[in-house]
Design a protein around this motif. Structure first.
Motif, short mmCIF file in Angstrom:
data_model
loop_
_atom_site.label_atom_id
_atom_site.label_comp_id
_atom_site.label_asym_id
_atom_site.label_seq_id
_atom_site.Cartn_x
_atom_site.Cartn_y
_atom_site.Cartn_z
N ALA A 74 33.23 34.23 40.82
CA ALA A 74 34.26 34.17 39.89
C ALA A 74 34.67 35.65 39.38
O ALA A 74 33.57 36.51 39.26
CB ALA A 74 34.00 33.50 38.46
N THR A 75 35.75 35.97 38.89
CA THR A 75 35.95 37.42 38.63
C THR A 75 36.79 37.29 37.08
O THR A 75 37.45 36.64 36.70
CB THR A 75 37.06 37.88 39.46
N VAL A 76 36.00 38.24 36.30
CA VAL A 76 36.61 38.43 34.95
C VAL A 76 37.94 39.00 35.14
O VAL A 76 38.27 40.01 35.66
CB VAL A 76 35.87 39.56 34.19
N GLN A 77 38.76 38.29 34.25
CA GLN A 77 40.33 38.51 34.33
C GLN A 77 40.65 39.77 33.53
O GLN A 77 39.68 40.18 32.58
CB GLN A 77 41.31 37.43 34.00
N GLY A 78 41.90 40.22 33.61
CA GLY A 78 42.35 41.30 32.82
C GLY A 78 42.20 41.18 31.20
O GLY A 78 41.91 42.25 30.49
N ASN A 79 42.37 39.98 30.68
CA ASN A 79 42.30 39.76 29.38
C ASN A 79 40.85 39.30 29.01
O ASN A 79 40.46 39.05 27.85
CB ASN A 79 42.99 38.48 29.09
N GLY A 80 39.83 39.65 29.84
CA GLY A 80 38.32 39.33 29.48
C GLY A 80 37.97 37.91 29.88
O GLY A 80 36.81 37.63 29.65
#
Length: 120
Positions: A74-80
């Motif tokens: 899983a990757t942390v998205q731009g909004n956290g």
């Protein structure tokens, strides 16, 4: 030719090189009849996708509805936000409204269903 985790490691090791150099250094090169070099970009990119868990074949094991193989990353998205996709929640038979306790450790997050123990 590098494949799988070795391919990913080699790509990371090479860093910011040209695409041609990347394909060449990973071993995706053949020799034409006239003796010149041919870079096999398609084979390289297919191997790279495979190493990242994306399969272009007909096999559907470990896939969600979208057809991609689950990567278990899983990757942390731009909004956290950190998103856990529907395919994973379906595998665990989770339903809307299911609640979890969040346990934070050193660089890790554990989600524990409310009413159960960590060992389960």
């Amino acid at each position: 030719m590098f494949t799988g985790p070795e391919l990913l490691a080699k790509v990371k090791e090479l860093g910011d090189v040209s695409k041609s150099e990347l394909v060449r250094e990973c071993g995706y090169v053949s020799t034409k009849k006239d003796g010149t070099e041919r870079l096999n970009f398609t084979a390289f990119y297919e191997a790279l996708l495979g190493a990242k868990g994306v399969s272009l074949g007909a096999d559907s094991a470990g896939r969600g509805k979208g057809g991609r193989k689950l990567s278990y990353v899983a990757t942390v998205q731009g909004n956290g936000n950190l998103l856990v996709g529907k395919a994973y929640t379906a595998m665990l038979d989770l339903k809307p409204g299911d609640e979890f306790e969040i346990k934070l450790g050193k660089k890790q997050i554990k989600l524990i269903p409310l009413g159960s123990s960590e060992e389960e």
